[in-house]
Write an enzyme that holds these catalytic residues in place. Structure first.
Site, PDB file in Angstrom:
ATOM      1  N   HIS A 108       5.698  13.581  -6.462  1.00 43.59           N
ATOM      2  CA  HIS A 108       5.781  12.200  -6.919  1.00 43.59           C
ATOM      3  C   HIS A 108       6.660  12.238  -8.148  1.00 43.59           C
ATOM      4  O   HIS A 108       6.335  12.922  -9.122  1.00 43.59           O
ATOM      5  CB  HIS A 108       4.399  11.644  -7.291  1.00 43.59           C
ATOM      6  CG  HIS A 108       3.706  10.998  -6.132  1.00 43.59           C
ATOM      7  ND1 HIS A 108       2.483  10.397  -6.251  1.00 43.59           N
ATOM      8  CD2 HIS A 108       4.081  10.847  -4.837  1.00 43.59           C
ATOM      9  CE1 HIS A 108       2.130   9.904  -5.071  1.00 43.59           C
ATOM     10  NE2 HIS A 108       3.071  10.169  -4.199  1.00 43.59           N
ATOM     11  N   LYS A 135      -4.416  15.593 -10.798  1.00 44.08           N
ATOM     12  CA  LYS A 135      -4.180  14.785 -11.999  1.00 44.08           C
ATOM     13  C   LYS A 135      -4.988  15.363 -13.156  1.00 44.08           C
ATOM     14  O   LYS A 135      -6.104  15.823 -12.960  1.00 44.08           O
ATOM     15  CB  LYS A 135      -4.575  13.338 -11.743  1.00 44.08           C
ATOM     16  CG  LYS A 135      -4.205  12.402 -12.861  1.00 44.08           C
ATOM     17  CD  LYS A 135      -4.118  10.966 -12.381  1.00 44.08           C
ATOM     18  CE  LYS A 135      -3.869  10.039 -13.548  1.00 44.08           C
ATOM     19  NZ  LYS A 135      -3.559   8.683 -13.108  1.00 44.08           N
ATOM     20  N   GLU A 186      -2.970  15.436  -4.138  1.00 40.46           N
ATOM     21  CA  GLU A 186      -2.322  15.227  -5.442  1.00 40.46           C
ATOM     22  C   GLU A 186      -3.323  15.456  -6.570  1.00 40.46           C
ATOM     23  O   GLU A 186      -4.424  14.916  -6.542  1.00 40.46           O
ATOM     24  CB  GLU A 186      -1.777  13.789  -5.507  1.00 40.46           C
ATOM     25  CG  GLU A 186      -1.111  13.441  -6.829  1.00 40.46           C
ATOM     26  CD  GLU A 186      -0.576  12.006  -6.871  1.00 40.46           C
ATOM     27  OE1 GLU A 186      -0.911  11.212  -5.962  1.00 40.46           O
ATOM     28  OE2 GLU A 186       0.163  11.679  -7.815  1.00 40.46           O
ATOM     29  N   ASP A 227       3.903   6.115 -15.949  1.00 34.48           N
ATOM     30  CA  ASP A 227       4.684   5.692 -14.785  1.00 34.48           C
ATOM     31  C   ASP A 227       5.833   4.760 -15.137  1.00 34.48           C
ATOM     32  O   ASP A 227       6.057   3.752 -14.468  1.00 34.48           O
ATOM     33  CB  ASP A 227       3.768   5.081 -13.703  1.00 34.48           C
ATOM     34  CG  ASP A 227       2.912   6.147 -13.027  1.00 34.48           C
ATOM     35  OD1 ASP A 227       3.489   7.062 -12.434  1.00 34.48           O
ATOM     36  OD2 ASP A 227       1.668   6.067 -13.105  1.00 34.48           O
ATOM     37  N   HIS A 241       1.313  14.025 -14.200  1.00 34.10           N
ATOM     38  CA  HIS A 241      -0.086  14.440 -14.123  1.00 34.10           C
ATOM     39  C   HIS A 241      -0.397  15.785 -14.751  1.00 34.10           C
ATOM     40  O   HIS A 241      -1.341  16.466 -14.356  1.00 34.10           O
ATOM     41  CB  HIS A 241      -0.529  14.450 -12.654  1.00 34.10           C
ATOM     42  CG  HIS A 241      -0.608  13.086 -12.059  1.00 34.10           C
ATOM     43  ND1 HIS A 241      -1.177  12.823 -10.846  1.00 34.10           N
ATOM     44  CD2 HIS A 241      -0.216  11.875 -12.541  1.00 34.10           C
ATOM     45  CE1 HIS A 241      -1.114  11.535 -10.575  1.00 34.10           C
ATOM     46  NE2 HIS A 241      -0.526  10.939 -11.592  1.00 34.10           N
ATOM     47  N   ASP A 293       7.237   7.407  -7.656  1.00 33.93           N
ATOM     48  CA  ASP A 293       5.934   6.830  -7.996  1.00 33.93           C
ATOM     49  C   ASP A 293       5.944   6.328  -9.434  1.00 33.93           C
ATOM     50  O   ASP A 293       5.601   7.058 -10.353  1.00 33.93           O
ATOM     51  CB  ASP A 293       4.827   7.882  -7.788  1.00 33.93           C
ATOM     52  CG  ASP A 293       3.441   7.310  -8.076  1.00 33.93           C
ATOM     53  OD1 ASP A 293       3.314   6.074  -8.153  1.00 33.93           O
ATOM     54  OD2 ASP A 293       2.489   8.104  -8.240  1.00 33.93           O
ATOM     55  N   ASP A 346       2.704  15.390  -9.097  1.00 31.39           N
ATOM     56  CA  ASP A 346       3.244  14.181  -9.719  1.00 31.39           C
ATOM     57  C   ASP A 346       3.583  14.598 -11.142  1.00 31.39           C
ATOM     58  O   ASP A 346       2.715  15.112 -11.871  1.00 31.39           O
ATOM     59  CB  ASP A 346       2.164  13.083  -9.677  1.00 31.39           C
ATOM     60  CG  ASP A 346       2.592  11.791 -10.352  1.00 31.39           C
ATOM     61  OD1 ASP A 346       3.122  11.854 -11.473  1.00 31.39           O
ATOM     62  OD2 ASP A 346       2.360  10.717  -9.777  1.00 31.39           O
ATOM     63  N   ASP A 389       0.413   9.355 -18.532  1.00 28.02           N
ATOM     64  CA  ASP A 389       0.871   9.081 -17.168  1.00 28.02           C
ATOM     65  C   ASP A 389       1.239   7.600 -17.049  1.00 28.02           C
ATOM     66  O   ASP A 389       0.632   6.852 -16.302  1.00 28.02           O
ATOM     67  CB  ASP A 389      -0.256   9.450 -16.191  1.00 28.02           C
ATOM     68  CG  ASP A 389       0.137   9.186 -14.744  1.00 28.02           C
ATOM     69  OD1 ASP A 389       1.317   9.355 -14.417  1.00 28.02           O
ATOM     70  OD2 ASP A 389      -0.748   8.812 -13.952  1.00 28.02           O
ATOM     71  N   TRP A 429      -4.997  11.005  -2.980  1.00 27.77           N
ATOM     72  CA  TRP A 429      -5.228  11.007  -4.421  1.00 27.77           C
ATOM     73  C   TRP A 429      -6.401  10.091  -4.708  1.00 27.77           C
ATOM     74  O   TRP A 429      -6.460   8.973  -4.184  1.00 27.77           O
ATOM     75  CB  TRP A 429      -4.009  10.501  -5.215  1.00 27.77           C
ATOM     76  CG  TRP A 429      -4.359  10.357  -6.671  1.00 27.77           C
ATOM     77  CD1 TRP A 429      -4.488  11.360  -7.576  1.00 27.77           C
ATOM     78  CD2 TRP A 429      -4.718   9.141  -7.355  1.00 27.77           C
ATOM     79  NE1 TRP A 429      -4.896  10.846  -8.789  1.00 27.77           N
ATOM     80  CE2 TRP A 429      -5.050   9.506  -8.676  1.00 27.77           C
ATOM     81  CE3 TRP A 429      -4.799   7.794  -6.971  1.00 27.77           C
ATOM     82  CZ2 TRP A 429      -5.444   8.562  -9.631  1.00 27.77           C
ATOM     83  CZ3 TRP A 429      -5.199   6.855  -7.924  1.00 27.77           C
ATOM     84  CH2 TRP A 429      -5.512   7.247  -9.245  1.00 27.77           C
TER      85      TRP A 429
END
Ligand code: RNT
Ligand code: ZN
Length: 415
Positions: free
Chosen positions: A283, A224, A222, A293, A259, A323, A256, A291, A181
């Site tokens: 993820h 995004k 990955e 997280d 994303h 993640d 993810d 994003d 990524w």
């Protein structure tokens, strides 16, 4: 009759075997990310986290040395049921005192202590080259930079990471998922969207020229949609990475769930990709408006993602990694809540009468399907969860947090 026995009887009426679900879940590996412990900083630089990702908060007591990070992770391991895999980033290389090796030159030996740690806990290891938080990120770009020297540095980093990934797999006997990524992209409207993508494609192809055993190292890419400071364009978009994985043997797509555009759901994308890929990677995170997280919770979309993996019999085809990174609360509590939440989601999915539900759909009995799905929501899931924790030697109720508080008092507060 215990609560668990009563719950078991109720699930049995729907044809669900709770004991079988518990035994199965115990052995499903989920990758535990080391970077929740220190806000994605690592040990190879003094600078801040950059590259379009951000942690917010400065809760005291974060790990700043390998010893601290490992000790903290051991707390998380103690507080969570289920099989773990250790997920490392290249920036967590451990150097000898006074030694420094740049990312293009790191070697397996810089991760020997991590291997020791993984073996101690019977964990496999996943790995990530770190294409951010480094002065060789030029104008926000790495593998897609127009500057050949910059690309070369990062290509060498990718190759070094493949060698390290293979070392992990050989040492642990468990394949290593190596995820690519980058935060490459532009803040404002670019004049050329294709050239960076062509360069990114060529750079990953260069990395893949490093010989490796595809059964030992699973390279993932990955995507995004955007990052902080990179709002207008990301080189590794969804279409780019998916097409790259589809057209390169041995490369898997990694999704993810932070994303994508906010109304897109990864739960729906999982079965779509499983139609075409032998294996995929995830993820698992919780995006709040962006994003962000946030810590993974046992919420609807998390449940839905787990359902798609379980009911499609894809537990051995989907590499699951957590993640998220929250620096505003006790990091160990955050880490453990997220891991426990994904365990709950998997258990919940295993406790559904999936074949019966599929049959209702296939027979177009949609109102019945709705009724059944709603009924499932109030089955005594919590009693089965408690039993799973008990059989895993882990505290089920909120009392597990007492240990977090003790550790904060005895260890974190003294840092
Ligand atoms: C960033 C990506 C990436 C990182 C980790 C640290 O948006 O999700 O996976 O979070 O590599
Ligand atoms: Zn991610």
């Amino acid at each position: 009759m215990t609560n668990y026995e009563a719950a078991k009887e109720r699930y049995k009426k729907y044809g669900v075997d709770t004991d079988a679900a518990i035994e199965k879940l115990k052995n499903i590996p989920v990758s535990l990310h080391c970077w929740q412990g220190d806000d994605v900083i690592g040990f190879d630089h003094d600078g801040p986290l950059t590259g379009g990702i951000q942690t917010t908060g400065n809760y005291p007591g974060k790990a700043t040395t390998p010893e601290e990070l490992m000790a903290d992770m051991e707390e998380v391991i103690k507080l969570t049921p289920g099989t773990k895999k250790l997920n490392l980033h290249a920036c967590y290389a451990i150097f000898e005192k006074g030694e420094f090796v740049d990312r293009d030159k790191i070697e397996p030996k810089h991760f020997a202590k991590w291997v020791e740690f993984a073996k101690k806990h019977n964990m496999g290891i996943d790995f990530n080259p770190t294409f951010f938080s480094h002065d060789k990120v030029k104008d926000g770009l790495t593998l897609s930079s127009p500057d050949a020297e910059t690309r070369r540095f990062w290509i060498e980093h990718g190759k070094a990471c493949i060698r390290i990934s293979e070392y992990f797999a050989k040492e642990t006997g468990i394949p290593c998922v190596m995820n690519i990524w980058t935060g490459d992209g532009f803040k404002d409207i670019p004049a050329d969207r294709m050239t960076p993508r062509m360069l990114y494609k060529e750079s990953i192809e260069e990395i893949l020229k490093q010989p490796f055993d595809k059964n030992l190292v699973k390279v993932t890419v990955e995507s995004k949609v955007f990052g902080i400071g990179v709002e207008s364009y990301t080189t590794g978009s969804a279409e780019f990475t998916l097409s790259f994985a589809a057209s390169h043997d041995g490369v898997l797509p990694l999704m993810d769930n932070g994303h994508y555009h906010p109304t897109e759901v990864v739960s729906d994308k999982i079965p779509a990709l499983l139609c075409f890929f032998k294996e995929i990677a995830l993820h698992i995170t919780r995006p709040v408006r962006w994003d962000s997280d946030h810590v993974v919770l046992f919420d609807d979309e998390t449940k839905e993602m787990a359902k798609e993996i379980v009911r499609n019999n894809a537990l051995d085809r989907v590499f699951m990694a957590l993640d998220y990174f929250d620096a505003s609360i006790n990091r160990i509590g955050a880490w453990a809540v997220g891991f426990r939440s994904w365990q709950k989601a998997l258990l919940n999915a295993m406790l559904l009468p999936n074949e019966t539900l599929k049959k209702l759909q296939n027979e177009a009995r949609m109102s019945e399907l709705m009724v059944w799905q709603e009924e499932m929501k109030t089955l005594p899931f919590g009693d089965v969860w408690d039993e799973y924790c008990r059989r895993s030697g882990v505290v089920s109720g909120p009392e597990w947090f007492d240990e977090v508080l003790r550790y904060e008092k005895d260890v974190l507060s003294k840092r």
